[in-house]
Design a protein around this motif. Structure first.
Motif, PDB file in Angstrom:
ATOM      1  N   MET A  83     -19.111 104.152   6.909  1.00 15.79           N
ATOM      2  CA  MET A  83     -17.661 104.196   6.921  1.00 15.79           C
ATOM      3  C   MET A  83     -17.153 104.022   5.491  1.00 15.79           C
ATOM      4  O   MET A  83     -17.571 103.124   4.793  1.00 15.79           O
ATOM      5  CB  MET A  83     -17.137 103.082   7.826  1.00 15.79           C
ATOM      6  CG  MET A  83     -15.636 102.964   7.849  1.00 15.79           C
ATOM      7  SD  MET A  83     -15.083 101.675   8.962  1.00 15.79           S
ATOM      8  CE  MET A  83     -14.028 102.618   9.997  1.00 15.79           C
ATOM      9  N   HIS A 134     -13.247  99.243  15.493  1.00 14.96           N
ATOM     10  CA  HIS A 134     -14.376 100.093  15.104  1.00 14.96           C
ATOM     11  C   HIS A 134     -15.633  99.220  15.015  1.00 14.96           C
ATOM     12  O   HIS A 134     -15.599  98.125  14.458  1.00 14.96           O
ATOM     13  CB  HIS A 134     -14.086 100.757  13.758  1.00 14.96           C
ATOM     14  CG  HIS A 134     -15.071 101.816  13.404  1.00 14.96           C
ATOM     15  ND1 HIS A 134     -16.302 101.529  12.865  1.00 14.96           N
ATOM     16  CD2 HIS A 134     -15.005 103.159  13.527  1.00 14.96           C
ATOM     17  CE1 HIS A 134     -16.958 102.656  12.663  1.00 14.96           C
ATOM     18  NE2 HIS A 134     -16.188 103.664  13.050  1.00 14.96           N
ATOM     19  N   GLU A 171     -18.196  99.085  13.135  1.00 11.16           N
ATOM     20  CA  GLU A 171     -18.650  98.641  11.818  1.00 11.16           C
ATOM     21  C   GLU A 171     -17.792  97.531  11.216  1.00 11.16           C
ATOM     22  O   GLU A 171     -18.226  96.865  10.285  1.00 11.16           O
ATOM     23  CB  GLU A 171     -18.694  99.825  10.846  1.00 11.16           C
ATOM     24  CG  GLU A 171     -19.789 100.819  11.170  1.00 11.16           C
ATOM     25  CD  GLU A 171     -19.893 101.889  10.099  1.00 11.16           C
ATOM     26  OE1 GLU A 171     -19.684 101.571   8.917  1.00 11.16           O
ATOM     27  OE2 GLU A 171     -20.189 103.035  10.457  1.00 11.16           O
TER      28      GLU A 171
END
Length: 80
Positions: free
Chosen positions: A1, A29, A31
């Motif tokens: 990312m 998300h 991550e």
């Protein structure tokens, strides 16, 4: 990312609108969901250092933060 700006507040017709879905999409998300975040808002008049300050913050975050960070920072496009 990879990092990028995310607009979570829209200004229109003299009012502010919070973009809850955009913020939730980021915070949930996989991550980043367990990490700490910072929200930074820079407001001000035309040509008063907003871009300079944001650039400075990004340089700091991208550097291997050490005590001599300020000495190694090469400031450009800056005048008093």
């Amino acid at each position: 990312m990879q990092g990028e700006p995310l607009n979570i507040v829209k200004f229109s017709n003299s009012s502010f609108e919070f973009e809850k879905a955009a913020l939730e999409g980021l915070l949930l998300h996989p991550e980043v969901r367990d990490r700490k975040i910072v929200s930074l808002a820079i407001l001000g008049a035309f040509r008063r250092g907003k871009s300079f300050f944001l650039d400075y913050c990004l340089r700091y975050l991208c550097a291997n933060v050490s005590r001599n960070f300020l000495k190694s920072l090469k400031l450009t496009k800056f005048s008093v």
